[in-house]
Design a protein around this motif. Structure first.
Motif, PDB file in Angstrom:
ATOM      1  N   HIS A 245      -6.245  12.451 -19.280  1.00 35.43           N
ATOM      2  CA  HIS A 245      -5.476  11.645 -20.228  1.00 35.43           C
ATOM      3  C   HIS A 245      -4.624  10.604 -19.492  1.00 35.43           C
ATOM      4  CE1 HIS A 245      -6.673  14.401 -23.381  1.00 35.43           C
ATOM      5  NE2 HIS A 245      -6.040  13.648 -24.269  1.00 35.43           N
ATOM      6  N   ILE A 246      -4.116  10.953 -18.328  1.00 39.56           N
ATOM      7  CA  ILE A 246      -3.544   9.965 -17.409  1.00 39.56           C
ATOM      8  C   ILE A 246      -4.617   9.741 -16.352  1.00 39.56           C
ATOM      9  CG2 ILE A 246      -1.699   9.422 -15.784  1.00 39.56           C
ATOM     10  CD1 ILE A 246       0.100  11.367 -17.287  1.00 39.56           C
ATOM     11  N   ALA A 247      -5.181   8.549 -16.322  1.00 40.51           N
ATOM     12  CA  ALA A 247      -6.430   8.336 -15.583  1.00 40.51           C
ATOM     13  C   ALA A 247      -6.267   7.538 -14.302  1.00 40.51           C
ATOM     14  CB  ALA A 247      -7.454   7.649 -16.488  1.00 40.51           C
ATOM     15  N   GLY A 248      -5.059   7.458 -13.771  1.00 43.96           N
ATOM     16  CA  GLY A 248      -4.896   6.729 -12.521  1.00 43.96           C
ATOM     17  C   GLY A 248      -3.470   6.766 -12.039  1.00 43.96           C
ATOM     18  N   SER A 249      -3.296   6.459 -10.773  1.00 43.39           N
ATOM     19  CA  SER A 249      -1.960   6.339 -10.212  1.00 43.39           C
ATOM     20  C   SER A 249      -2.034   5.516  -8.928  1.00 43.39           C
ATOM     21  CB  SER A 249      -1.346   7.716  -9.929  1.00 43.39           C
ATOM     22  OG  SER A 249       0.057   7.598  -9.710  1.00 43.39           O
ATOM     23  N   TYR A 250      -0.866   5.166  -8.430  1.00 40.63           N
ATOM     24  CA  TYR A 250      -0.714   4.356  -7.215  1.00 40.63           C
ATOM     25  C   TYR A 250       0.019   5.235  -6.228  1.00 40.63           C
ATOM     26  CZ  TYR A 250       1.047   0.325  -4.434  1.00 40.63           C
ATOM     27  OH  TYR A 250       1.368  -0.559  -3.430  1.00 40.63           O
ATOM     28  N   GLU A 251      -0.729   5.828  -5.267  1.00 36.79           N
ATOM     29  CA  GLU A 251      -0.197   6.895  -4.432  1.00 36.79           C
ATOM     30  C   GLU A 251      -0.509   6.653  -2.958  1.00 36.79           C
ATOM     31  OE1 GLU A 251       1.688   9.137  -5.738  1.00 36.79           O
ATOM     32  OE2 GLU A 251       1.238   8.851  -7.874  1.00 36.79           O
ATOM     33  N   TRP A 252       0.098   7.475  -2.090  1.00 41.66           N
ATOM     34  CA  TRP A 252      -0.216   7.415  -0.665  1.00 41.66           C
ATOM     35  C   TRP A 252      -1.655   7.852  -0.442  1.00 41.66           C
ATOM     36  CZ3 TRP A 252       3.280   4.606   1.392  1.00 41.66           C
ATOM     37  CH2 TRP A 252       4.628   4.730   1.048  1.00 41.66           C
ATOM     38  N   ASP A 253      -2.387   7.133   0.373  1.00 36.58           N
ATOM     39  CA  ASP A 253      -3.793   7.466   0.624  1.00 36.58           C
ATOM     40  C   ASP A 253      -3.953   8.883   1.166  1.00 36.58           C
ATOM     41  OD1 ASP A 253      -2.564   6.416   3.102  1.00 36.58           O
ATOM     42  OD2 ASP A 253      -4.544   6.698   3.972  1.00 36.58           O
ATOM     43  N   SER A 254      -2.971   9.327   1.951  1.00 36.47           N
ATOM     44  CA  SER A 254      -3.046  10.642   2.588  1.00 36.47           C
ATOM     45  C   SER A 254      -2.909  11.789   1.591  1.00 36.47           C
ATOM     46  CB  SER A 254      -1.963  10.770   3.659  1.00 36.47           C
ATOM     47  OG  SER A 254      -0.674  10.534   3.106  1.00 36.47           O
TER      48      SER A 254
ATOM     49  N   LEU B 219      10.095  -0.422  21.876  1.00 34.34           N
ATOM     50  CA  LEU B 219       9.187   0.490  21.196  1.00 34.34           C
ATOM     51  C   LEU B 219       9.869   1.852  21.063  1.00 34.34           C
ATOM     52  CD1 LEU B 219       6.412   1.063  19.969  1.00 34.34           C
ATOM     53  CD2 LEU B 219       5.565   1.546  22.282  1.00 34.34           C
ATOM     54  N   ASN B 220      10.332   2.156  19.854  1.00 35.01           N
ATOM     55  CA  ASN B 220      11.123   3.357  19.610  1.00 35.01           C
ATOM     56  C   ASN B 220      10.292   4.606  19.347  1.00 35.01           C
ATOM     57  OD1 ASN B 220      14.441   2.846  18.413  1.00 35.01           O
ATOM     58  ND2 ASN B 220      13.267   1.379  19.621  1.00 35.01           N
ATOM     59  N   GLY B 221       9.003   4.450  19.138  1.00 33.62           N
ATOM     60  CA  GLY B 221       8.168   5.617  18.872  1.00 33.62           C
ATOM     61  C   GLY B 221       6.708   5.234  18.766  1.00 33.62           C
ATOM     62  N   LEU B 222       5.846   6.242  18.863  1.00 34.26           N
ATOM     63  CA  LEU B 222       4.406   6.053  18.712  1.00 34.26           C
ATOM     64  C   LEU B 222       4.001   6.445  17.292  1.00 34.26           C
ATOM     65  CD1 LEU B 222       3.182   7.630  22.064  1.00 34.26           C
ATOM     66  CD2 LEU B 222       3.353   5.188  21.514  1.00 34.26           C
ATOM     67  N   PRO B 223       3.401   5.527  16.525  1.00 36.36           N
ATOM     68  CA  PRO B 223       2.957   5.883  15.170  1.00 36.36           C
ATOM     69  C   PRO B 223       1.905   6.989  15.235  1.00 36.36           C
ATOM     70  CG  PRO B 223       2.895   3.497  15.526  1.00 36.36           C
ATOM     71  CD  PRO B 223       3.084   4.135  16.869  1.00 36.36           C
ATOM     72  N   LEU B 224       2.112   8.045  14.461  1.00 41.31           N
ATOM     73  CA  LEU B 224       1.166   9.165  14.483  1.00 41.31           C
ATOM     74  C   LEU B 224       0.014   8.940  13.528  1.00 41.31           C
ATOM     75  CD1 LEU B 224       3.626  12.179  14.683  1.00 41.31           C
ATOM     76  CD2 LEU B 224       2.653  10.782  16.504  1.00 41.31           C
ATOM     77  N   SER B 225       0.299   8.382  12.396  1.00 41.27           N
ATOM     78  CA  SER B 225      -0.747   8.020  11.441  1.00 41.27           C
ATOM     79  C   SER B 225      -0.210   6.881  10.607  1.00 41.27           C
ATOM     80  CB  SER B 225      -1.130   9.211  10.554  1.00 41.27           C
ATOM     81  OG  SER B 225      -0.008   9.687   9.837  1.00 41.27           O
ATOM     82  N   THR B 226      -1.106   6.110  10.054  1.00 42.61           N
ATOM     83  CA  THR B 226      -0.718   4.996   9.206  1.00 42.61           C
ATOM     84  C   THR B 226      -1.124   5.323   7.784  1.00 42.61           C
ATOM     85  OG1 THR B 226      -0.997   3.412  11.015  1.00 42.61           O
ATOM     86  CG2 THR B 226      -0.968   2.539   8.768  1.00 42.61           C
ATOM     87  N   THR B 227      -0.166   5.265   6.893  1.00 48.46           N
ATOM     88  CA  THR B 227      -0.438   5.577   5.493  1.00 48.46           C
ATOM     89  C   THR B 227      -0.053   4.386   4.634  1.00 48.46           C
ATOM     90  OG1 THR B 227      -0.073   7.224   3.750  1.00 48.46           O
ATOM     91  CG2 THR B 227       1.842   6.577   5.061  1.00 48.46           C
ATOM     92  N   GLY B 228      -0.529   4.372   3.418  1.00 49.06           N
ATOM     93  CA  GLY B 228      -0.206   3.276   2.513  1.00 49.06           C
ATOM     94  C   GLY B 228      -0.535   3.650   1.094  1.00 49.06           C
ATOM     95  N   ARG B 229      -0.079   2.838   0.179  1.00 56.51           N
ATOM     96  CA  ARG B 229      -0.329   3.071  -1.233  1.00 56.51           C
ATOM     97  C   ARG B 229      -1.678   2.471  -1.639  1.00 56.51           C
ATOM     98  NH1 ARG B 229       3.186   6.074  -4.992  1.00 56.51           N
ATOM     99  NH2 ARG B 229       4.703   6.907  -3.519  1.00 56.51           N
ATOM    100  N   VAL B 230      -2.413   3.245  -2.436  1.00 53.60           N
ATOM    101  CA  VAL B 230      -3.720   2.818  -2.918  1.00 53.60           C
ATOM    102  C   VAL B 230      -3.881   3.345  -4.342  1.00 53.60           C
ATOM    103  CG1 VAL B 230      -4.915   4.874  -2.036  1.00 53.60           C
ATOM    104  CG2 VAL B 230      -6.193   2.742  -2.320  1.00 53.60           C
ATOM    105  N   PHE B 231      -4.728   2.698  -5.127  1.00 55.12           N
ATOM    106  CA  PHE B 231      -4.972   3.164  -6.484  1.00 55.12           C
ATOM    107  C   PHE B 231      -6.014   4.273  -6.490  1.00 55.12           C
ATOM    108  CE2 PHE B 231      -3.168  -1.023  -7.381  1.00 55.12           C
ATOM    109  CZ  PHE B 231      -2.302  -0.721  -8.432  1.00 55.12           C
ATOM    110  N   PHE B 232      -5.717   5.355  -7.223  1.00 54.15           N
ATOM    111  CA  PHE B 232      -6.688   6.406  -7.511  1.00 54.15           C
ATOM    112  C   PHE B 232      -6.974   6.351  -9.008  1.00 54.15           C
ATOM    113  CE2 PHE B 232      -4.394   9.193  -4.118  1.00 54.15           C
ATOM    114  CZ  PHE B 232      -5.059   8.534  -3.092  1.00 54.15           C
ATOM    115  N   PHE B 233      -8.257   6.256  -9.392  1.00 57.20           N
ATOM    116  CA  PHE B 233      -8.617   6.243 -10.814  1.00 57.20           C
ATOM    117  C   PHE B 233      -9.604   7.362 -11.125  1.00 57.20           C
ATOM    118  CE2 PHE B 233      -7.333   1.674 -10.590  1.00 57.20           C
ATOM    119  CZ  PHE B 233      -6.357   1.721 -11.581  1.00 57.20           C
TER     120      PHE B 233
END
Length: 422
Positions: free
Chosen positions: A257-266, A128-142
């Motif tokens: 005009h650009i109505a969505g993206s796939y970005e980090w939830d944070s 175990l090389n480190g403690l995860p501080l937060s978990t992030t991921g990609r999600v769609f925003f529309f």
């Protein structure tokens, strides 16, 4: 041999034995902005007083921090406690022995606040090389407002997204697009689709080679081509005409005009705050079609706290880590300065205190509920990302077909990460 490997030099110093925790003088290094700096220094003072230690803070902005840590580790002068970016794991600990194994400090750090899956993301060869501080991921925003104006429902599948694109462009104009896809976002959309049809992450965790076949990756790249052709996303020439401007700084984003993206939830508020009055941004679950064999969530630790393997006071460092992440005093002060905490104790405490914005919590819940293969930190190795982006841009400009692009990406990445297989 990468420049980071060259900077690290020869074999790092061997691990020194931990000393019993008594009054200790420690150092802790991290990067961030003013709010993170202020909160961390305060938390270190409180946790140090609580456990009888003194911790010297060493903090910088993001720029240059990797180079600084690389130089310190190569010379054996790193801080006792370090904030480490998750993709740096292969650079500093390819065999799992670059940092102290925190499993050996489980009597001091309450590891039960992380799931086995979370701890696996920061473990190499069982260490175990480190403690995860937060978990992030990609999600769609529309932008729900744009979809509502066109009478289109928010999509739940890729097919529905294509249908919505046609309806939006018919009702509102051909200068409207339901999704953004340039640079890193385009590459990650290709990765998402390819993971969904293959059930595999880009990097095979055992062989440390590209897991996707040429046919699978070519399908993902061709899907990106279909999105450009159908007006789901801008073609690369149109997108690049605006110059090197971040999406959330573009007027086309602010007015829908650009109505969505796939970005980090944070980053939800980074994208919602610039919207004009009346424009409403919402997080949406990952899109997939019926032929998908995996949802394909791209989920990772945003960063981690690690202990130097050379520290003379590992037990004391573990006490401070546990205080920062699992004990009431540290949790209250640090808050969400490093994202929504991965530690269950911290998350529960902040939720009970109403310290987490609902929209951010909703986006993170989508990420945490998502399923898919574990993501390798090698996905974000600088050379891996550069090969993917450069080749995908050449494809987008019509300089090669999907099959050739897939072959070039696979061969280029396998060569770039060859050193980690030795």
């Amino acid at each position: 041999m990468t420049k980071w490997k060259s900077l690290l030099g020869a074999v790092l110093a061997s691990t020194s034995l931990a000393t019993a925790a008594g009054a200790a003088e420690l150092r802790m290094s991290w990067w961030g902005g003013d709010s993170r700096h202020t909160a961390t220094q305060e938390a270190l003072k409180v946790c140090g007083d609580k456990h009888g230690h003194v911790i010297k803070p060493e903090f910088t902005g993001w720029a240059g921090h990797l180079e600084k840590v690389t130089t310190q580790i190569a010379g054996g002068t790193e801080a006792d406690i370090m904030q480490i970016n998750w993709p740096w794991l292969p650079l500093f600990s390819a065999n799992g022995e670059g940092f102290a194994d925190l499993n050996t400090l489980s009597g001091t750090i309450d590891l039960s606040n992380w799931t086995d899956a979370e701890l696996a993301t920061t473990s190499i060869n069982g260490k175990l090389n480190g403690l995860p501080l937060s978990t992030t991921g990609r999600v769609f925003f529309f932008n729900k407002t744009t979809f509502d104006k066109a009478g289109a429902a928010l999509p739940t599948t890729w097919d529905e997204l294509f249908g919505a694109a046609a309806q939006i462009r018919e009702k509102l104009g051909t200068d409207y697009y339901p999704l953004n896809a340039v640079d890193e976002t385009a590459a990650l959309l290709v990765s998402l689709y390819t993971t969904q049809i293959s059930g595999k992450d880009l990097i095979d965790p055992n062989s440390l080679t590209v897991a996707w076949s040429q046919e699978e990756l070519a399908r993902g790249i061709a899907f990106y081509g279909e999105m450009m052709k159908a007006g789901v996303v801008m073609d690369r020439e149109t997108a690049n005409a605006a110059g090197n401007v971040r999406l959330y700084e573009k007027p086309e984003w602010a007015d829908g005009h650009i109505a969505g993206s796939y970005e980090w939830d944070s980053t939800f508020f980074k994208f919602s705050d610039p919207l004009k009055e009346g424009e409403v941004l919402v997080p949406v679950k990952l899109l997939q079609n019926a032929d998908a064999v995996a949802e394909g969530v791209y989920r990772k630790p945003s960063m981690m706290f690690s202990v130097s393997k050379n520290s003379q006071n590992k037990e004391a460092a573990a006490q401070i880590l546990n205080c920062l992440l699992n004990e009431k005093e540290g949790i209250e002060i640090l808050g969400s300065t490093r994202g929504l905490p991965a530690s269950k104790a911290a998350a529960d405490q902040l939720k009970a205190a109403g310290a987490i914005e609902p929209a951010l919590a909703e986006a993170n819940a989508i990420v945490m509920a998502g399923t898919g293969p574990n993501v390798s930190p090698l996905n974000e190795h600088p050379e891996v990302r550069s090969i993917f982006l450069d080749t995908l841009e050449a494809y987008a400009y019509g300089q090669m077909d999907a099959e050739t692009a897939a072959q070039d990406i696979i061969e280029g990445i396998n060569e770039a990460i060859e050193e980690y297989r030795s």
